[in-house]
Design an enzyme around this catalytic site. Sequence first.
Site, PDB file in Angstrom:
ATOM      1  N   GLU A 172      19.944  21.358  25.199  1.00  0.00           N
ATOM      2  CA  GLU A 172      20.999  20.592  25.534  1.00  0.00           C
ATOM      3  C   GLU A 172      20.976  19.213  24.778  1.00  0.00           C
ATOM      4  OE1 GLU A 172      23.195  22.559  26.069  1.00  0.00           O
ATOM      5  OE2 GLU A 172      22.436  24.587  27.358  1.00  0.00           O
ATOM      6  N   GLU A 193      25.362  30.225  24.173  1.00  0.00           N
ATOM      7  CA  GLU A 193      24.649  31.022  23.682  1.00  0.00           C
ATOM      8  C   GLU A 193      24.011  32.083  23.109  1.00  0.00           C
ATOM      9  OE1 GLU A 193      23.788  28.818  25.651  1.00  0.00           O
ATOM     10  OE2 GLU A 193      21.897  28.307  25.471  1.00  0.00           O
ATOM     11  N   TYR A 197      22.313  16.746  28.492  1.00  0.00           N
ATOM     12  CA  TYR A 197      22.950  16.843  27.331  1.00  0.00           C
ATOM     13  C   TYR A 197      23.133  15.532  26.621  1.00  0.00           C
ATOM     14  CZ  TYR A 197      24.515  21.513  29.219  1.00  0.00           C
ATOM     15  OH  TYR A 197      24.715  22.701  29.266  1.00  0.00           O
ATOM     16  N   HIS A 232      28.856  23.754  19.500  1.00  0.00           N
ATOM     17  CA  HIS A 232      27.913  23.807  20.071  1.00  0.00           C
ATOM     18  C   HIS A 232      26.945  24.902  20.978  1.00  0.00           C
ATOM     19  CE1 HIS A 232      25.522  22.394  24.309  1.00  0.00           C
ATOM     20  NE2 HIS A 232      25.727  23.224  24.389  1.00  0.00           N
ATOM     21  N   GLU A 233      27.371  25.601  20.728  1.00  0.00           N
ATOM     22  CA  GLU A 233      27.311  26.989  20.905  1.00  0.00           C
ATOM     23  C   GLU A 233      26.220  27.290  19.879  1.00  0.00           C
ATOM     24  OE1 GLU A 233      26.348  27.102  23.512  1.00  0.00           O
ATOM     25  OE2 GLU A 233      28.335  26.923  24.771  1.00  0.00           O
ATOM     26  N   HIS A 279      23.065  25.606  18.819  1.00  0.00           N
ATOM     27  CA  HIS A 279      21.390  26.164  19.549  1.00  0.00           C
ATOM     28  C   HIS A 279      21.293  27.530  18.877  1.00  0.00           C
ATOM     29  CE1 HIS A 279      22.216  25.175  23.748  1.00  0.00           C
ATOM     30  NE2 HIS A 279      23.242  25.269  24.277  1.00  0.00           N
ATOM     31  N   ASP A 305      18.903  25.701  37.662  1.00  0.00           N
ATOM     32  CA  ASP A 305      19.739  24.792  37.445  1.00  0.00           C
ATOM     33  C   ASP A 305      20.241  23.622  37.719  1.00  0.00           C
ATOM     34  OD1 ASP A 305      20.459  27.802  35.891  1.00  0.00           O
ATOM     35  OD2 ASP A 305      21.430  28.231  37.745  1.00  0.00           O
TER      36      ASP A 305
HETATM   37  N1  BES Z   1      23.492  27.465  27.451  1.00  0.00           N
HETATM   38  C1  BES Z   1      24.472  26.546  28.635  1.00  0.00           C
HETATM   39  C2  BES Z   1      25.425  26.556  29.585  1.00  0.00           C
HETATM   40  C3  BES Z   1      24.482  26.526  30.562  1.00  0.00           C
HETATM   41  C4  BES Z   1      22.844  26.036  31.035  1.00  0.00           C
HETATM   42  C5  BES Z   1      24.540  28.091  31.266  1.00  0.00           C
HETATM   43  C6  BES Z   1      22.212  25.869  32.053  1.00  0.00           C
HETATM   44  C7  BES Z   1      22.731  28.024  32.838  1.00  0.00           C
HETATM   45  C8  BES Z   1      22.184  27.020  32.344  1.00  0.00           C
HETATM   46  C9  BES Z   1      25.490  26.254  27.004  1.00  0.00           C
HETATM   47  O1  BES Z   1      25.479  26.022  25.868  1.00  0.00           O
HETATM   48  C10 BES Z   1      26.589  25.317  27.348  1.00  0.00           C
HETATM   49  O2  BES Z   1      25.775  23.677  27.619  1.00  0.00           O
HETATM   50  N2  BES Z   1      27.765  25.521  27.952  1.00  0.00           N
HETATM   51  C11 BES Z   1      29.182  24.107  28.021  1.00  0.00           C
HETATM   52  C12 BES Z   1      29.549  24.286  26.664  1.00  0.00           C
HETATM   53  C13 BES Z   1      29.784  22.255  26.516  1.00  0.00           C
HETATM   54  C14 BES Z   1      28.431  21.484  26.645  1.00  0.00           C
HETATM   55  C15 BES Z   1      29.976  22.104  25.071  1.00  0.00           C
HETATM   56  C16 BES Z   1      29.633  24.955  29.252  1.00  0.00           C
HETATM   57  O3  BES Z   1      29.647  26.081  29.412  1.00  0.00           O
HETATM   58  O4  BES Z   1      30.931  24.343  29.027  1.00  0.00           O
HETATM   59 ZN    ZN Z   2      24.216  23.671  25.776  1.00  0.00          ZN
END
Ligand code: BES
Ligand code: ZN
Length: 667
Positions: free
Chosen positions: A322, A275, A388, A299-300, A303, A380
């Site tokens: 999330e 995002e 989520y 989703h993005e 954010h 992480d």
């Molecule tokens: N911000 C996250 C990705 C992320 C989280 C990167 C933690 C590094 C550390 C992003 O918004 C996300 O959640 N992406 C998901 C999308 C989905 C949940 C709809 C993905 O990448 O699959």
């Molecule tokens: Zn996310």
Amino acid sequence: MNAGLVCALLALAAPRDVHTLSNLEAVRPVHLSLDLALDFEARRIRGTNELTLSYAAEAAPAFLDLDTRELTIRRVTDAASGQALGFALGVPVEYLGQRLRIDLAGQRPAKVRIEYETSPGASALQWLEPRQTSGRLPFLLTQSQAIHARSFVPCADSPGARVSYDATVRVPAGMQVVMSADHGTHEPERGIFRFHLDQAIPPYLIALAAGEIAFQALGPRTGVYAEPALLEAAASEFRDVEKMVEIAERLYGRYRWGRWDTIVLPPSFPYGGMENPRLTFATPTLIAGDRSLVNVMAHELAHSWSGNLVTNATWSDFWLNEGFTSYIENRIIEELSGADLAAMERILAQQELRREVAQLERTRPADTALVLDLEGRDPDEGTTAVAYQKGANLLFLLERHFGRDRFDAFLRGYFDRHAFTSMTTPRFLEILKRDLFQDDARTWSELRVEEWVYRPGIPSNLDVPESRAYRDAKAAAQAFAGTGALPEAAARWVTAEWLLFLNELPGRLAAAQMQALDARFALTRSGNSEILSAWLEKAIRADYTAAYPALEAFLTRMGRRKFLRPLYTALDEHPRTRELARRIYSRARPAYHPIAVATVDMILKWTPRGPGQGDGSTGSRVSRAPSTWAGSPPFPPPGGPPSSTGTTRSSATLRRDARHLLRTPRV
Ligand code: BES
Ligand code: ZN
């Protein structure tokens, strides 16, 4: 006053971010001014960062402490006088990098200027060779969440330390650059690009991509960037995004970031989406041809309120980013595509949550609470389905209890009043109790809010949505498993119905059952990455070898961790497919992102060039398959892996960093 209350008050007063080595409580950067030259040959960024500082007290602190990781610091000066300041890098700390300690010499400089250089192994950077893209130029992409920004920008790398920024980026002529910021005056013929973002963001949202990048407008404030070969498909897939912004604004108030563009990156991008403000980063695996995977875009976009406007103050509060975002994603999908689809996506998410909780209960049960203890751990590790989906389900519960009107009004007010600030969980609960519950202690305990937030497991008052489509898909799966009856209605199924059906099938089918489904529905040739991934996982477990060429093609054509993890895990589970996993991986590994490499190295216990490694040249059971994924560029190119592994960190470092990734199957 009891001890619990004292702790809670302290947490409210000063949330401590255990993932920063900076002294932001004494002095913190409020603006970063970057001048960066990208050297694709050396895989290094060389540049300067001029930090504008804000001091907590009249007295000058002795030092300015910042976060860095694998940076070479050349020189530090007081920007106004040019006077050199003494500095030292601390010893590397596991997960956190190195503290850069700058001696302020009893002064309170308004700005300090740091000359520095990144390392080829910088965890935020992936340098791609032209053959790893669909174009003619090399490519650079950044991914800074959670704490990788420090590997390309010296800063106070905490989500509670917001900065505005500007940047001048120098690249070889002919290349384009985009950032998570507003465009300034570019001079493309000289390879100079300028950006600024005046709103204050956490450093993990600073993002950059450079390469052969084209643009197509989608709406008045939306558009898509992609490599030219993918631009048309991307624009068609994402044609609803302007509508999404309108929906989100109706629900949660004005979109505060001006534009919302998306860049579709080369297929090694390890996430579905990221995002970055004004410019979402996206994987090309979202391009299904039928817009069925645009929930990731919703989703993005979400954010832009939850995460970018109101940000988790520490990574222990990650669910505030999330969980809220997954909830809002679903609300946007409901408005865009209807309640039936939204309910199916909620059920898929609950299935994922139950799987995740069951697994974490065996390994780290405390991580099934929303608030995490991440002391001494890589942040992480918090990226599980708990943040989520347990997070989202708490909000669904509140919505159901208070009704949409009241709950939506609460969220609108919350985003508005706390815009551009960072939020802790205790502070959020205080606001929630006061503004939504009107301090009604009885309802508060009836809904068990604190149990949801602080205790492990899934509370029994989880709201399970009604979905006829789900019941039908489940019945179809049971019928097929029982009698072999093919789900004839499937000819009209949308992606979510297919995923529900596949999830409801027994874990392990017979190869003949797979063959029957495939003969009727051609799942092995699916151009939909979600369906293909779920299907291929089943194929591995069923030893359905007819799908293996497609499996190999998929695994060597994209590097999205969400798909790599289950597929390599399934391959590694059985001796019969273990060698195949290693052979495919030896081809694919050089083109994967460091984050993906770390994940798969752990799964396969991979040591490059170590004893017992296949080199991909022997024992082939699988021929190289033609592409089955519409619009995809070759990845890596036919003819074997690129020889260079220059961007990949040492295997030991990767494995250490990746230990947790096996337990964190969210993205
Ligand atoms: N911000 C996250 C990705 C992320 C989280 C990167 C933690 C590094 C550390 C992003 O918004 C996300 O959640 N992406 C998901 C999308 C989905 C949940 C709809 C993905 O990448 O699959
Ligand atoms: Zn996310």
